[in-house]
Design a protein around this motif. Structure first.
Motif, mmCIF file in Angstrom:
data_model
loop_
_atom_site.group_PDB
_atom_site.id
_atom_site.type_symbol
_atom_site.label_atom_id
_atom_site.label_comp_id
_atom_site.label_asym_id
_atom_site.label_seq_id
_atom_site.Cartn_x
_atom_site.Cartn_y
_atom_site.Cartn_z
ATOM 1 N N ILE A 64 0.859 -1.188 0.000
ATOM 2 C CA ILE A 64 0.000 0.000 0.000
ATOM 3 C C ILE A 64 0.894 1.237 0.000
ATOM 4 N N THR A 65 0.566 2.200 -0.850
ATOM 5 C CA THR A 65 1.363 3.423 -0.914
ATOM 6 C C THR A 65 0.483 4.672 -0.851
ATOM 7 N N VAL A 66 1.027 5.707 -0.275
ATOM 8 C CA VAL A 66 0.354 7.003 -0.244
ATOM 9 C C VAL A 66 0.691 7.710 -1.548
ATOM 10 N N LEU A 67 -0.320 8.073 -2.325
ATOM 11 C CA LEU A 67 -0.086 8.761 -3.586
ATOM 12 C C LEU A 67 0.007 10.267 -3.403
ATOM 13 N N LYS A 68 -0.953 10.811 -2.661
ATOM 14 C CA LYS A 68 -0.907 12.253 -2.443
ATOM 15 C C LYS A 68 -1.791 12.645 -1.275
ATOM 16 N N ARG A 69 -1.546 13.826 -0.801
ATOM 17 C CA ARG A 69 -2.353 14.439 0.257
ATOM 18 C C ARG A 69 -2.733 15.819 -0.257
ATOM 19 N N ILE A 70 -4.024 16.076 -0.324
ATOM 20 C CA ILE A 70 -4.504 17.368 -0.804
ATOM 21 C C ILE A 70 -4.917 18.171 0.435
ATOM 22 N N ASN A 71 -4.125 19.160 0.750
ATOM 23 C CA ASN A 71 -4.325 19.938 1.968
ATOM 24 C C ASN A 71 -5.564 20.824 1.891
ATOM 25 N N ASP A 72 -6.197 21.003 3.048
ATOM 26 C CA ASP A 72 -7.311 21.933 3.232
ATOM 27 C C ASP A 72 -8.475 21.686 2.276
ATOM 28 N N THR A 73 -8.847 20.432 2.115
ATOM 29 C CA THR A 73 -9.961 20.058 1.248
ATOM 30 C C THR A 73 -11.308 20.198 1.951
ATOM 31 N N PHE A 74 -11.321 19.911 3.244
ATOM 32 C CA PHE A 74 -12.562 19.896 4.014
ATOM 33 C C PHE A 74 -12.554 20.984 5.080
ATOM 34 N N ALA A 75 -13.742 21.278 5.588
ATOM 35 C CA ALA A 75 -13.842 22.205 6.723
ATOM 36 C C ALA A 75 -13.125 21.571 7.914
ATOM 37 N N TYR A 76 -12.441 22.379 8.674
ATOM 38 C CA TYR A 76 -11.622 21.900 9.783
ATOM 39 C C TYR A 76 -12.327 22.110 11.115
ATOM 40 N N ASP A 77 -12.584 21.009 11.821
ATOM 41 C CA ASP A 77 -13.133 21.074 13.173
ATOM 42 C C ASP A 77 -11.972 20.862 14.130
ATOM 43 N N GLU A 78 -11.467 21.931 14.686
ATOM 44 C CA GLU A 78 -10.262 21.853 15.523
ATOM 45 C C GLU A 78 -10.463 21.042 16.797
#
Length: 163
Positions: A123-137
C-alpha cells in the motif's frame, strides 16, 4: 460595590485559570502535534486489534474498517470464514473512506489522502490534498473538554488522548 468587584475579580481569575491547556488536567490528557507532523504521519503498519469500529467499506475481496480518528484496518475477506488482517493505515482524523479503481480516498481532518491499495501487500500514499474539508479543531475532544480547553489551534492539532 467593592465587595462585588472583588468577588467578580476572583471569579474571573479562577475561570481564566481553568481554561488554559497548560494548567487544566482535563486538557493535558490530549496529544497535540503540528500540522506539519500530521501531514507526515500517514504510516502503513502491521495489522492490529480493532478497538472501536467505525464505517465498514467493502472493495472487491477487501474489508476496510475505519477506526474513527485513528486509521483504517485492511482485511482480506476472500475466505469469509477466515478473514485475514493485512495492514493498518494510521491516519489521524479519519472518519470517512471511499474506494474507486484501487484507490482509497480518506479524510484526515481537513485534508484528503489518496492511497493505492491495488496491491495490499504494498500500500502506498499517492498524495495528500491539503485543506480540502472544513476543519473542526476540536473533532477529537469530548463535549465537556471542548468548552473548557483553550488550545491554540492555529498551528497545531489535537490527534487524540494520551495513552
Amino acid at each position: 460595590m467593592k465587595k462585588q468587584f472583588a468577588i467578580l475579580t476572583i471569579l474571573g481569575i479562577m475561570l481564566s485559570g481553568c481554561v488554559t491547556y497548560e494548567d487544566d488536567p482535563y486538557c493535558k490528557k490530549y496529544k497535540v502535534i503540528s500540522f506539519e507532523e500530521l501531514r507526515q504521519s500517514v504510516i502503513i503498519e502491521e495489522p492490529r486489534e480493532i478497538k472501536k469500529a467505525g464505517k465498514i467499506y467493502t472493495y472487491q475481496t477487501l474489508l476496510l474498517i475505519n477506526e474513527p480518528n485513528i486509521g483504517i484496518h485492511i482485511i482480506d475477506n476472500r475466505d469469509k470464514t477466515n478473514p485475514i488482517p493485512k495492514a493498518f493505515i494510521r491516519l489521524y482524523g479519519n472518519v470517512d473512506i471511499a474506494v474507486k479503481d484501487g484507490f482509497l480516498y480518506a479524510d484526515s481532518f481537513m485534508d484528503l489522502v489518496v492511497l493505492n491499495i491495488k496491491d495490499i501487500e504494498n500500500i502506498t500514499v499517492l498524495k495528500r490534498i491539503n485543506d480540502t474539508f472544513a476543519y473542526d479543531e476540536y473533532q477529537i475532544m469530548n463535549k465537556e473538554d471542548k468548552y473548557r480547553c483553550d488550545f491554540n489551534t492555529s498551528n497545531r492539532i489535537i490527534i487524540g488522548e494520551k495513552e
